[in-house]
Design an enzyme around this catalytic site. Structure first.
Site, short mmCIF file in Angstrom:
data_model
loop_
_atom_site.label_atom_id
_atom_site.label_comp_id
_atom_site.label_asym_id
_atom_site.label_seq_id
_atom_site.Cartn_x
_atom_site.Cartn_y
_atom_site.Cartn_z
N CYS A 151 -5.25 5.08 3.59
CA CYS A 151 -6.68 5.14 2.82
C CYS A 151 -7.90 5.22 3.93
O CYS A 151 -8.78 5.81 3.60
CB CYS A 151 -6.82 4.05 1.90
SG CYS A 151 -5.30 3.94 1.01
N HIS B 170 -14.04 4.44 -1.18
CA HIS B 170 -12.40 4.53 -1.36
C HIS B 170 -12.02 4.25 -2.75
O HIS B 170 -12.27 3.06 -2.93
CB HIS B 170 -11.53 3.94 -0.06
CG HIS B 170 -10.20 3.97 -0.72
ND1 HIS B 170 -9.29 5.16 -0.64
CD2 HIS B 170 -9.20 3.09 -0.55
CE1 HIS B 170 -8.45 4.96 -1.02
NE2 HIS B 170 -8.31 3.56 -1.07
N ASN C 19 -5.29 6.48 -6.57
CA ASN C 19 -5.40 6.15 -5.40
C ASN C 19 -5.00 7.20 -4.60
O ASN C 19 -3.62 7.17 -4.47
CB ASN C 19 -5.16 4.86 -4.97
CG ASN C 19 -5.50 4.66 -3.41
OD1 ASN C 19 -5.60 5.51 -2.53
ND2 ASN C 19 -5.26 3.12 -3.18
#
Lengths: 380, 84
Positions: free
Chosen positions: A123, A264, A294
Site C-alpha cells: 500500500c 490510500h 483496497n
C-alpha cells in the site's frame, strides 16, 4: 563547468497522465459469503467495500501493470517505446526474479526502457514508488518515467481467513512522469517507516493447514496476507493526520490551501476518520474503495484518475497524496497538478538526456574534500 | 426453538472451535467473547454466520455487537432476549 551547469537548470517533475487497469471480474460481498464466514452487511458497515475486482486465472501482476502503462501512454498521446524507465511498485511479482518490470516492458512494448521493481510493502507504494520515479526523472538522465503500481492481492489470500479477504482487490495504475515547468508537479515528499509495527499487516511466510490436516496454499505458496485490523486502524488514524500536517508545514502550506486529498483506500471508515482528524470535509477527497476494495499501491493513483475523470482535479490544483500500510510505512507528497501546457517537450532534446553528460554534470568533485569519500579503513 | 440451553451451548462451542480453534472445554456460559476467548468483531461475525446455518437463527449485527459472553448469546438464541 558553466556550459554543463546550464543543462542542470531547475525542472519540475509532473504527472503527465495516469493510466489504470481493473480486471473485468467483479466479486461482490454476496459472492464472498459463499466461500467465507462473513456477511455483506458487516463488510459494508465495517470496511466499506461493496465489490472488488479479481484478476482472471491467467492474469498476473505484469498483465495488469502493462495494461495500465498502455492506458497512461494513450492518454498522454505517446508511444510506449518513448518511455525510458519503468519502475514497477509491487509486492506480488510474477516471479521472484527477474523483476516484474521486465514483463511490463515486454507486454506493453516499452522497448528500450530500463526497469526494476520497488517493493515498499504494497500500500505505501503509491507514494514510495512515485518518489523513486520522480527522483530518477529529476536527475535528468531519463526523459519519461512510467511508475507502475500493480498487484494481484487476491492471490495472497488464505480463503479461510476473512480478515484480508474482504478488504483487498486487484488492480493497477501508472503514473507517467515527464519534466514540467519549475514549481509545478511533484513537490515536497516525505517518507517514514516504523519497523516496530512490522506485524500489523504483512504477507507472512508460514505453513498453514486446513482442519483436516491437509496443506493450504495461496497463489504464492506458503505466503499469506494477514492483518491485525485494530492495529492498522490505530496506526492509520493515529499517525497519518500528523504526518500530513508535517508535510504541509514542510511545504509552507495550510490545510485550506489543498484542493484534494488523495488517500490510500485502506478502509472507507479509516479514510473518513483521517479526513476528520485533518479537519477537512469529505468533499475534498475521492473514494473508490466501495467498488474496487483496497487495491494496494494502485489505490492513490486510481483515486487521482477518478478525480480527474469526474472534474474534481484541475491544472493548478494543490493535491496531497498519502499512502500508508505494511511496514508500517507512510509516504506523503504535495503535488501541484499540471495541465498539458505545463510540460516542457523542449527538455527532450536528445543531448539533454545523454547519460554520459548527465553523469558528468551531476557531480561536482571540486565542492567536496576527497577524504569525505574515503571508506573507513583504506584512508592513507 | 426446539433446542435446549445445553444443545445451544454445545453448538456454540463447536462453532467457536471451528472459527477460532478454541477447545470446547475452555468455553463456558461465563466466557467473555473478547477478554476470555479473544474473538474480534470479524470472528464474531463468522461465529454468527455458522449459527445461522446450523440453528437457522439470523442474529442482526446490531445484536451481535451487544453480546459480550457465551451466556448472553445462549439466552438470545433461546429466548430472543438481547442485552440492553
Amino acid at each position: 563547468m558553466e556550459h554543463l551547469r546550464e543543462r542542470t537548470r531547475p525542472r519540475g517533475v509532473g504527472i503527465r497522465s495516469i493510466g489504470r487497469y481493473l480486471p473485468d471480474r467483479v466479486v461482490s460481498n454476496a459472492d464472498l459469503e459463499r466461500i467465507l464466514l462473513t456477511r455483506d452487511d458487516w463488510i459494508r458497515e465495517n470496511i466499506g467495500v461493496r465489490t472488488r475486482r479479481m484478476a482472471a486465472d491467467d492474469q498476473w501482476t505484469s498483465d495488469l501493470g502493462a495494461a495500465a502503462l498502455l492506458d497512461a501512454c494513450a492518454r498522454a498521446g505517446v508511444r510506449p517505446s518513448e518511455v525510458d524507465l519503468v519502475v514497477c511498485g509491487t509486492y506480488t511479482p510474477d516471479h521472484m526474479a527477474p523483476p516484474t518490470a521486465m514483463l511490463v516492458i515486454d507486454k506493453s512494448g516499452a522497448v528500450g526502457a530500463a526497469g526494476f521493481d520497488v517493493n515498499s510493502g504494497a500500500c505505501p507504494g503509491g507514494v514510495f514508488a512515485l518518489d523513486v520515479g520522480a527522483k530518477y526523472l529529476a536527475s535528468g538522465q531519463y526523459r519519461r518515467v512510467a511508475v507502475v503500481l500493480a498487484d494481484v492481492s487476491t492471490r495472497t489470500m488464505d480463503w479461510k481467513d476473512p480478515g484480508p479477504a474482504v478488504i483487498f482487490g486487484d488492480g493497477a495504475a501508472c503514473y507517467l512522469l515527464e519534466p514540467c515547468a519549475p514549481g509545478l508537479g511533484i513537490g515536497t515528499t516525505l517518507l517514514r517507516s516504523d519497523p516496530s509495527a512490522y506485524q500489523a499487516v504483512r504477507v507472512a511466510r508460514e505453513q498453514r493447514t486446513r482442519r483436516d490436516g491437509t496443506r493450504l496454499s495461496s497463489g504464492f505458496g506458503d505466503n499469506f496476507s494477514t492483518l491485525d485490523g485494530s492495529a492498522v486502524h490505530g496506526l492509520a488514524v493515529g499517525e497519518v493526520p500528523p504526518f500530513v500536517a508535517e508535510l504541509l508545514a514542510a511545504a509552507g502550506r495550510e490545510v485550506e490551501d489543498i484542493d484534494l486529498f488523495a488517500l490510500h483506500q485502506a478502509n472507507l471508515y479509516i479514510v473518513r476518520e483521517i479526513m476528520a482528524a485533518i479537519g477537512v470535509p469529505m468533499d475534498r477527497t475521492v473514494v473508490n474503495i466501495e467498488k474496487y476494495g483496497n487495491t494496494s499501491g494502485a489505490s492513490v493513483p486510481l483515486v487521482l484518475r477518478e478525480a480527474e475523470d469526474t472534474g474534481r482535479l484541475s491544472p493548478g490544483d494543490q493535491v496531497v497524496l498519502a499512502a500508508f500500510g505494511s511496514g508500517f510505512s507512510m509516504g506523503a507528497a504535495l503535488v501541484r497538478w499540471c495541465g498539458p501546457e505545463d510540460f516542457t517537450p523542449e527538455e527532450f532534446a536528445r543531448e539533454e538526456f545523454a547519460p554520459e553528460k548527465v553523469a558528468t554534470e551531476n557531480f561536482a568533485p571540486e565542492d567536496l574534500a576527497p577524504e569525505e569519500f574515503a571508506p573507513t579503513g583504506i584512508r592513507s | 426453538m426446539s433446542t435446549t440451553g445445553q444443545d445451544v451451548l454445545q453448538v456454540l462451542r463447536e462453532i467457536i472451535d471451528e472459527v477460532a480453534e478454541i477447545p470446547a472445554g475452555r468455553i463456558g456460559l461465563d466466557s467473555a467473547f473478547v477478554s476470555d476467548l479473544e474473538l474480534d468483531s470479524l470472528a464474531m461475525v463468522s461465529v454468527f454466520v455458522l449459527v445461522q446455518r446450523r440453528l437457522g437463527v439470523e442474529v442482526p449485527n446490531s445484536v451481535v455487537e451487544k453480546l459480550t459472553s457465551v451466556g448472553e448469546a445462549v439466552a438470545y438464541l433461546e429466548h430472543g432476549k438481547a442485552p440492553v
